[in-house]
Design an enzyme around this catalytic site. Structure first.
Site, short mmCIF file in Angstrom:
data_model
loop_
_atom_site.label_atom_id
_atom_site.label_comp_id
_atom_site.label_asym_id
_atom_site.label_seq_id
_atom_site.Cartn_x
_atom_site.Cartn_y
_atom_site.Cartn_z
N HIS A 570 -40.59 13.65 65.42
CA HIS A 570 -41.34 13.03 66.51
C HIS A 570 -40.94 13.60 67.87
O HIS A 570 -41.78 13.89 68.72
CB HIS A 570 -41.12 11.52 66.50
CG HIS A 570 -41.91 10.81 65.44
ND1 HIS A 570 -41.64 9.55 65.03
CD2 HIS A 570 -42.98 11.22 64.71
CE1 HIS A 570 -42.50 9.18 64.09
NE2 HIS A 570 -43.32 10.18 63.89
N GLU A 806 -56.79 19.57 55.56
CA GLU A 806 -55.43 19.06 55.62
C GLU A 806 -54.83 18.91 54.23
O GLU A 806 -53.61 18.93 54.07
CB GLU A 806 -55.41 17.68 56.30
CG GLU A 806 -55.92 17.68 57.72
CD GLU A 806 -56.02 16.27 58.28
OE1 GLU A 806 -55.15 15.89 59.07
OE2 GLU A 806 -56.96 15.55 57.89
N ASP A 830 -50.44 18.65 58.70
CA ASP A 830 -50.51 17.97 57.40
C ASP A 830 -50.68 18.96 56.26
O ASP A 830 -50.13 18.76 55.17
CB ASP A 830 -51.66 16.96 57.40
CG ASP A 830 -51.24 15.61 57.96
OD1 ASP A 830 -50.04 15.33 57.96
OD2 ASP A 830 -52.12 14.84 58.41
N CYS A 877 -56.41 23.48 64.45
CA CYS A 877 -56.07 22.50 65.50
C CYS A 877 -54.66 21.94 65.36
O CYS A 877 -54.30 20.99 66.05
CB CYS A 877 -57.08 21.36 65.51
SG CYS A 877 -57.13 20.41 63.97
#
Length: 943
Positions: A570, A806, A830, A877
């Protein structure tokens, strides 16, 4: 917290003098079963210490700490004296708020009441009130607190006109939730008011949620444009803000080149020649009445105009000679008071006040202490220091280069007793600390709205509300533990259980648990978190929680280094969103770096250098200058297409988490929005947003894009990021459960409303709708049918529908999807996680979760080949799209679009312009032939 209700009120009381009034108040508390008879003596003793009159006709009599034994139950009684009572200090009192407090609950009542004292004519209204509810309302509803602080400043904006600056300032107010979209719509096209000296003003009341003042200044000032003020709120709410703006303009002091803190000081009424000081408040219960009175008395002894403000507050400075204003600051232990003074005795006054505050203002105080870890965790053995001027290899987490003094963030020691006799009192303390922590986190979420931090911090709020954690803490407290010990035992047990799992459930769950746990523990202990220096620095820490990163002042921090963590943790994701160079996983030895020692952070090569020698420093400074020149050139050419040297053009678009950031993306040269994370609008509402609400939000983006395409990802929530109004059952692995399109298809009404809103907002403007987490063509067809049905009813002329790649199955089956979709967008974060079976937040493995792994690159190539065979386009992306080493590979794989964070758009375009397609193809082929991500990166660096 104590609250006032109509049942606590006695109207129309009469008293011969203040002692009689106090006796009546004590009797009312006794009759209500709150106190014993002896409590009256404690209230009298408290008055002998100092008056409890707050001002504006209000007094809050209460007992001394010694009289708490006479308190049977916490409570309040409110007595109204219409004719008034002359108090022993000469003040005229109309209302007594008599408090029986078993601990320190009265302090919160005191802080709240000081916020209503400035109401015009309050004393008369209190005296004339004839209804208990009316009296409570007068004392309960505080006036709106005006906001003008470091968050509302937008300094050095790359803009050349007042209107551009006005929009930037207004967008900042919206991101802080001080205004809504109606406010932005209202000021667009509205003429600005010229204030003189190169300053302008735009103001509106429509859509203003809170009185707020923002200031935006241009990167390059001119006599006609030095800044634009943006004021939101009604006139009667904005008096303080207007006064501050008037004083600022009247001073005529230049602000060019000043940092945010210095500009805020000018807006707070601090003169450029003022004598200033900052001092940490050490009083256990903060700046309540007794220490505040000592401070005011000291201030009045000097022939100087003295102002005081709270560094962590709303930016307003108050006179240090006003007791109610000083109390109203609500300063707590560990917070920083900023003092400023002008006049003949300014220097003596600041020295005397600083000394008085440090000495405790009449109370016994203890210093704040710093240490490596909170006392609740075992201390590690000291690590061997790092050698000077020797590179240390770590994990590259966020690109960029920095050279600045280190600030090693060490968690404060949190001293507390392991046991407590009064369990009920400890539970009350824990509840207050949980409420305080909840408020702090929600404030951080509002500040980070639309960015990467907001959804992560939302998970922290959910953790605070975890019933299992709370019950575990209560059990420990009921067994004789203190609130601190009980809470940390619950946190530590849960975190260790997460760390012991072979298959991680949530990314960095254990680290997030400890981050939340420390916040509550610090609030229980009344200790503030470490404060970074005022000058530029590199932040060094064992690990960083999302709330730590969300609080960073990006005008000062130059880079991040952590001992633990991975490239997709994170904190690393947030560092990239903030554009900060970051290196993680550097090992515990990095914590031996001395505060203030120079530190090199190379976020592209993944290394750090402590105490670099003169020769290395000179090389780094040259590289930094080259990077600055490159960034300046990239910025100047940001609106030009990203075309390779041999004529191949790639679209470079922006990833957005909020429509409010669209103007910034366009200004930075984005060719459109390549990913709009639409869940922001769903997370901002207590229930699913209706059609009109969504249309307004999406129109904001389309209007700002001015014909550029918008790729909107439909709602992407699930077990790992739930919505309050869409409860889901507990899942063993939410990353592989109900999320993305598979969840949306269980509530087709919500998906249909979102699609209808997007089509309505788009009209004849280019819209690209894509579905997340699609595994095969069956899911796509189900979602596409909803779009087709709505399209038959809503006229939208330029619409494409695609899927995010993904899930590996989607890439492997791209040839079956390509004939039916209009485009693919590869979400490499992902896709990498699922392809390599590595949780991207795993403390030990996340460094190996690299999108340049050949297996991931082969899935991207399969996707591109299938798409181009059917004349479909492909975008990327994920984080890989802005990785400098990956860009040539992605260009060589012939993707058509890269979507990156807005601030990276100019540099990514510049990188593409330096490539040739043929050379990029050779790099891609070389990467595909290798066996590991490490081999790929080594080969690309050698290239």
């Amino acid at each position: 917290m104590l609250t006032l209700t109509a049942n606590d009120v006695r109207l129309g009381a009469r008293a011969t003098d203040w002692q009689d009034a106090l006796t009546q108040a004590a009797q009312d508390l006794e009759q209500a079963g709150r106190t014993a008879t002896a409590y009256r003596d404690g209230m009298m003793a408290r008055e002998r210490q100092s008056s409890t009159v707050l001002g504006n006709g209000i007094a809050i009599p209460h007992g001394t700490p010694e009289s708490r034994e006479a308190v049977l139950a916490t409570g309040i009684r409110l007595l109204q004296f219409p004719d008034g009572v002359t108090w022993h200090d000469g003040a005229r009192v109309h209302v007594l708020v008599a408090i029986a407090a078993q601990s320190d609950e009265h302090l919160e009542i005191l802080r709240h009441l000081t916020r209503v004292l400035d109401k015009p004519g309050l004393a008369g209204k209190l005296a004339r009130a004839t209804d208990a509810e009316e009296l409570v309302a007068l004392l309960s509803k505080a006036p709106a607190v005006a906001k003008c602080d470091s968050e509302t400043l937008c300094l050095g904006v790359d803009a050349t006109t007042p209107n551009e600056l006005a929009l930037v300032a207004a967008a900042r107010l919206q991101s802080l939730h001080c205004v809504d979209t109606e406010f932005l719509a209202s000021i667009i096209g509205q003429p600005l008011v010229e204030l003189g000296q190169g300053f302008w003003l735009t103001h509106h009341t429509v859509g203003a949620r809170r009185p707020t003042l923002s200031l935006a200044t241009p990167k390059r000032t001119s006599p006609g444009l030095r800044g634009v003020f943006c004021l939101a709120g009604h006139g009667d709410e904005c008096h303080d803000l207007l006064d501050r703006m008037d004083h600022f303009l009247a001073s005529g002091e230049p602000i060019d080149g000043l940092n945010a803190e210095a500009v805020l000081a000018r807006l707070s009424g601090e003169a450029a020649d003022a004598v200033t000081a900052r001092v940490t408040l050490l009083n256990t219960h903060g700046l309540h009445a007794r220490p505040a009175k000592q401070l005011v008395q000291e201030a009045r002894r000097h022939n100087a105009a003295i102002r005081i403000r709270l560094q962590e507050g709303d930016g307003s400075a108050v006179s240090a000679t006003s007791l109610t204003r000083v109390i109203g600051l609500g300063a707590r232990r560990g917070q920083t008071l900023l003092l400023s003074a002008t006049g003949d005795e300014a220097r003596q006054a600041i020295h005397a006040l600083t000394r008085a505050i440090e000495d405790g203002l009449g109370e016994t105080v203890s210093p704040l202490r710093q240490a490596e870890q909170p006392s609740a965790e075992p201390q590690a053995q000291p690590a061997e220091p790092l050698a000077d001027d020797q590179p240390v290899k770590a994990v590259a987490a966020s690109p960029g280069l920095a050279l600045a003094p280190a600030f090693v963030m060490r968690q404060p020691v949190l001293d507390y007793s392991a046991s407590a006799a009064d369990g009920e009192h400890e539970i009350q303390r824990l509840n207050r600390a949980l409420d305080d922590s909840d408020g702090q986190l929600r404030s951080l979420i509002r500040q980070a709205e639309g960015g990467e931090a907001a959804p992560i911090l939302s998970v922290h709020v959910e953790m605070l509300q975890d019933e299992d954690l709370y019950q575990a803490a209560l059990e420990a407290i009921n067994e004789g533990g203190s609130a601190e010990a009980g809470w940390w035992q619950a946190i530590d047990t849960a975190a260790r259980a997460q760390e012991a799992l072979a298959d991680r459930l949530l990314a960095e769950r254990a680290a997030d648990l400890r981050d939340v746990g420390r916040r509550v523990l610090a609030n229980l202990c009344g200790v503030a978190m470490p404060t970074p220096p005022d000058t530029p620095y590199v932040l060094v820490a064992d690990d960083l929680g999302p709330s730590d990163v969300a609080r960073l002042d990006t005008t000062r921090v130059r880079g991040l280094v952590t001992a633990r963590g991975g490239a997709t943790s994170h904190s690393a994701i947030l560092a990239r969103a903030l554009g900060l160079p970051a290196v993680v996983g550097a090992g515990e030895r990095i914590l031996t770096v001395a505060d203030g020692a120079n530190l090199v952070v190379d976020g592209e090569r993944g290394c750090i250098v402590p105490n670099p020698g003169p020769e290395r420093c000179e090389k780094i400074r040259r590289r930094l200058q080259q990077l600055d020149d490159l960034q300046a050139q990239a910025h100047d050419r940001r609106h030009q297409p990203a075309t390779t040297r041999d004529g191949h053009t790639i679209e470079v678009c922006a990833n957005l988490g909020n429509t409010a950031h669209t103007p910034d993306a366009v200004d930075r040269g984005a060719d459109g929005v390549g990913l709009l994370r639409t869940e922001f609008i769903f997370m901002a509402h207590p229930e699913a947003p209706d059609l009109a609400t969504q249309v307004r939000e999406y129109r904001h983006a389309f209007d700002a894009l001015n014909g550029l395409p918008l790729v909107a990802r439909t709602l992407d929530v699930g077990g790992d990021k739930p919505l309050d109004y869409w409860p889901l059952p507990q899942e063993d692995n939410p990353f592989l459960g109900m999320r993305g399109i598979r969840l949306s298809l269980t509530r087709p009404d919500i998906l249909e409303t979102q699609v209808r809103a997007l089509l309505t907002a788009a009209g004849d403007r280019p819209l690209r709708i894509m579905f997340p987490m699609v595994k095969d063509v069956e899911e796509f067809r189900a979602a596409r049918a909803i779009v087709s049905r709505v399209q038959a009813e809503v006229a939208a002329s330029d619409v494409q529908v695609g899927v995010m790649i993904e899930v590996p199955s989607c890439a492997l089956l791209a040839s079956t999807l390509a004939p039916e979709v209009d485009f693919f967008s590869v979400g490499t974060n992902d896709l990498t996680q699922y392809t390599l079976a590595i949780d991207r937040g795993h403390g030990q493995l996340s460094a190996e979760s690299d999108g340049l792994h050949p297996s991931v690159l082969r899935l991207i190539r399969m996707t591109v080949e299938a798409a181009h065979a059917h004349d479909r386009w492909v975008g990327v992306c994920g984080e890989l799209a802005s990785d400098p080493q990956a860009i040539p590979v992605l260009v060589g794989l012939e993707v058509d679009e890269l979507s990156v964070t807005s601030r990276r758009v100019p540099l990514v375009k510049a990188c593409i312009r330096g490539l040739s397609l043929e050379n990029a193809r050779r790099q891609a082929e070389a990467a595909l032939s290798l066996a590991t991500a490490a081999e790929v990166r080594d080969a690309l660096e050698a290239w």
